[in-house]
Design a protein around this motif. Structure first.
Motif, PDB file in Angstrom:
ATOM      1  N   LEU A   1       0.836  -1.196   0.000  1.00 23.68           N
ATOM      2  CA  LEU A   1       0.000   0.000   0.000  1.00 23.68           C
ATOM      3  C   LEU A   1       0.873   1.248   0.000  1.00 23.68           C
ATOM      4  CD1 LEU A   1      -2.721  -0.917   2.656  1.00 23.68           C
ATOM      5  CD2 LEU A   1      -3.048  -0.649   0.200  1.00 23.68           C
ATOM      6  N   PRO A   2       0.450   2.294  -0.726  1.00 23.62           N
ATOM      7  CA  PRO A   2       1.186   3.558  -0.641  1.00 23.62           C
ATOM      8  C   PRO A   2       0.980   4.167   0.737  1.00 23.62           C
ATOM      9  CG  PRO A   2      -0.774   3.781  -2.020  1.00 23.62           C
ATOM     10  CD  PRO A   2      -0.667   2.344  -1.654  1.00 23.62           C
ATOM     11  N   ASP A   3       1.845   5.077   1.115  1.00 26.41           N
ATOM     12  CA  ASP A   3       1.791   5.687   2.449  1.00 26.41           C
ATOM     13  C   ASP A   3       0.420   6.258   2.797  1.00 26.41           C
ATOM     14  OD1 ASP A   3       4.406   5.021   2.878  1.00 26.41           O
ATOM     15  OD2 ASP A   3       5.198   7.012   2.384  1.00 26.41           O
ATOM     16  N   PHE A   4      -0.242   6.932   1.847  1.00 22.60           N
ATOM     17  CA  PHE A   4      -1.520   7.568   2.156  1.00 22.60           C
ATOM     18  C   PHE A   4      -2.624   6.551   2.450  1.00 22.60           C
ATOM     19  CE2 PHE A   4      -1.813   6.919  -2.420  1.00 22.60           C
ATOM     20  CZ  PHE A   4      -3.110   6.456  -2.571  1.00 22.60           C
ATOM     21  N   ALA A   5      -2.434   5.276   2.072  1.00 25.04           N
ATOM     22  CA  ALA A   5      -3.474   4.262   2.247  1.00 25.04           C
ATOM     23  C   ALA A   5      -3.164   3.262   3.357  1.00 25.04           C
ATOM     24  CB  ALA A   5      -3.683   3.524   0.931  1.00 25.04           C
ATOM     25  N   LEU A   6      -2.129   3.490   4.124  1.00 25.15           N
ATOM     26  CA  LEU A   6      -1.748   2.530   5.157  1.00 25.15           C
ATOM     27  C   LEU A   6      -2.870   2.286   6.162  1.00 25.15           C
ATOM     28  CD1 LEU A   6       1.990   3.441   5.776  1.00 25.15           C
ATOM     29  CD2 LEU A   6       1.051   1.488   4.523  1.00 25.15           C
ATOM     30  N   GLY A   7      -3.718   3.257   6.409  1.00 20.56           N
ATOM     31  CA  GLY A   7      -4.846   3.101   7.317  1.00 20.56           C
ATOM     32  C   GLY A   7      -5.966   2.241   6.744  1.00 20.56           C
ATOM     33  N   MET A   8      -5.838   1.838   5.493  1.00 21.85           N
ATOM     34  CA  MET A   8      -6.857   1.035   4.824  1.00 21.85           C
ATOM     35  C   MET A   8      -6.471  -0.442   4.742  1.00 21.85           C
ATOM     36  SD  MET A   8      -7.778   3.552   1.688  1.00 21.85           S
ATOM     37  CE  MET A   8      -7.704   5.307   1.920  1.00 21.85           C
ATOM     38  N   ARG A   9      -5.484  -0.860   5.491  1.00 21.11           N
ATOM     39  CA  ARG A   9      -4.995  -2.238   5.440  1.00 21.11           C
ATOM     40  C   ARG A   9      -6.122  -3.235   5.711  1.00 21.11           C
ATOM     41  NH1 ARG A   9      -1.798  -4.992   3.085  1.00 21.11           N
ATOM     42  NH2 ARG A   9      -0.162  -3.503   3.441  1.00 21.11           N
ATOM     43  N   ALA A  10      -6.982  -2.971   6.712  1.00 17.96           N
ATOM     44  CA  ALA A  10      -8.070  -3.898   7.040  1.00 17.96           C
ATOM     45  C   ALA A  10      -9.044  -4.033   5.862  1.00 17.96           C
ATOM     46  CB  ALA A  10      -8.808  -3.438   8.291  1.00 17.96           C
ATOM     47  N   ASP A  11      -9.319  -2.925   5.175  1.00 19.25           N
ATOM     48  CA  ASP A  11     -10.210  -2.972   4.008  1.00 19.25           C
ATOM     49  C   ASP A  11      -9.599  -3.818   2.892  1.00 19.25           C
ATOM     50  OD1 ASP A  11     -12.052  -1.306   5.253  1.00 19.25           O
ATOM     51  OD2 ASP A  11     -11.176   0.502   4.400  1.00 19.25           O
ATOM     52  N   LEU A  12      -8.309  -3.649   2.658  1.00 19.58           N
ATOM     53  CA  LEU A  12      -7.636  -4.426   1.622  1.00 19.58           C
ATOM     54  C   LEU A  12      -7.633  -5.907   1.987  1.00 19.58           C
ATOM     55  CD1 LEU A  12      -6.084  -4.500  -1.033  1.00 19.58           C
ATOM     56  CD2 LEU A  12      -3.989  -4.075   0.266  1.00 19.58           C
ATOM     57  N   ASP A  13      -7.425  -6.221   3.251  1.00 18.04           N
ATOM     58  CA  ASP A  13      -7.452  -7.623   3.680  1.00 18.04           C
ATOM     59  C   ASP A  13      -8.829  -8.244   3.463  1.00 18.04           C
ATOM     60  OD1 ASP A  13      -4.774  -7.477   4.365  1.00 18.04           O
ATOM     61  OD2 ASP A  13      -5.161  -7.156   6.503  1.00 18.04           O
ATOM     62  N   LEU A  14      -9.894  -7.481   3.742  1.00 19.67           N
ATOM     63  CA  LEU A  14     -11.255  -7.973   3.490  1.00 19.67           C
ATOM     64  C   LEU A  14     -11.491  -8.210   2.005  1.00 19.67           C
ATOM     65  CD1 LEU A  14     -13.407  -5.829   5.938  1.00 19.67           C
ATOM     66  CD2 LEU A  14     -13.063  -8.304   6.011  1.00 19.67           C
ATOM     67  N   LEU A  15     -11.014  -7.292   1.178  1.00 18.48           N
ATOM     68  CA  LEU A  15     -11.154  -7.446  -0.260  1.00 18.48           C
ATOM     69  C   LEU A  15     -10.427  -8.693  -0.751  1.00 18.48           C
ATOM     70  CD1 LEU A  15     -12.050  -6.440  -3.047  1.00 18.48           C
ATOM     71  CD2 LEU A  15      -9.982  -5.024  -3.086  1.00 18.48           C
ATOM     72  N   LYS A  16      -9.202  -8.883  -0.291  1.00 23.04           N
ATOM     73  CA  LYS A  16      -8.434 -10.063  -0.694  1.00 23.04           C
ATOM     74  C   LYS A  16      -9.120 -11.351  -0.253  1.00 23.04           C
ATOM     75  CE  LYS A  16      -3.897  -7.894  -0.909  1.00 23.04           C
ATOM     76  NZ  LYS A  16      -2.552  -7.848  -0.354  1.00 23.04           N
ATOM     77  N   SER A  17      -9.726 -11.344   0.920  1.00 22.70           N
ATOM     78  CA  SER A  17     -10.458 -12.520   1.399  1.00 22.70           C
ATOM     79  C   SER A  17     -11.665 -12.800   0.507  1.00 22.70           C
ATOM     80  CB  SER A  17     -10.899 -12.307   2.841  1.00 22.70           C
ATOM     81  OG  SER A  17     -11.671 -13.389   3.278  1.00 22.70           O
ATOM     82  N   ALA A  18     -12.390 -11.754   0.129  1.00 19.81           N
ATOM     83  CA  ALA A  18     -13.546 -11.916  -0.748  1.00 19.81           C
ATOM     84  C   ALA A  18     -13.123 -12.465  -2.103  1.00 19.81           C
ATOM     85  CB  ALA A  18     -14.274 -10.583  -0.914  1.00 19.81           C
ATOM     86  N   ILE A  19     -12.026 -11.968  -2.640  1.00 24.13           N
ATOM     87  CA  ILE A  19     -11.524 -12.454  -3.926  1.00 24.13           C
ATOM     88  C   ILE A  19     -11.152 -13.932  -3.822  1.00 24.13           C
ATOM     89  CG2 ILE A  19      -9.613 -12.271  -5.580  1.00 24.13           C
ATOM     90  CD1 ILE A  19      -9.590  -9.225  -4.916  1.00 24.13           C
TER      91      ILE A  19
END
Length: 70
Positions: free
Chosen positions: A27-45
């Motif tokens: 993740l780029p620096d500005f999106a580091l707070g979105m790690r949980a959202d990305l993990d949920l997306l990866k799980s859904a995929i």
């Protein structure tokens, strides 16, 4: 659409060129707070039958370009 390999792909309307964006990257620096959202997306995929389409009809089919633009 996002494939099980973690790539979002789409075709550009004007140029017809295909665009592929990797979801499995740092993740780029500005999106580091979105790690949980990305993990949920990866799980859904990972649990999707073949791929994940973002905009679908009530029957689960991908929206057509015409229907989407309406």
């Amino acid at each position: 659409m996002v494939t099980k390999d973690g790539w979002m792909t789409f075709r550009q309307r004007k140029t017809g060129g295909e665009v592929s964006i990797p979801f499995n990257r740092a993740l780029p620096d500005f999106a580091l707070g979105m790690r949980a959202d990305l993990d949920l997306l990866k799980s859904a995929i990972a649990h999707a039958p073949r791929h994940m389409t973002w905009l679908v009809t009530t029957h689960g089919k991908p929206r057509s370009e015409k229907a989407f633009s309406s």
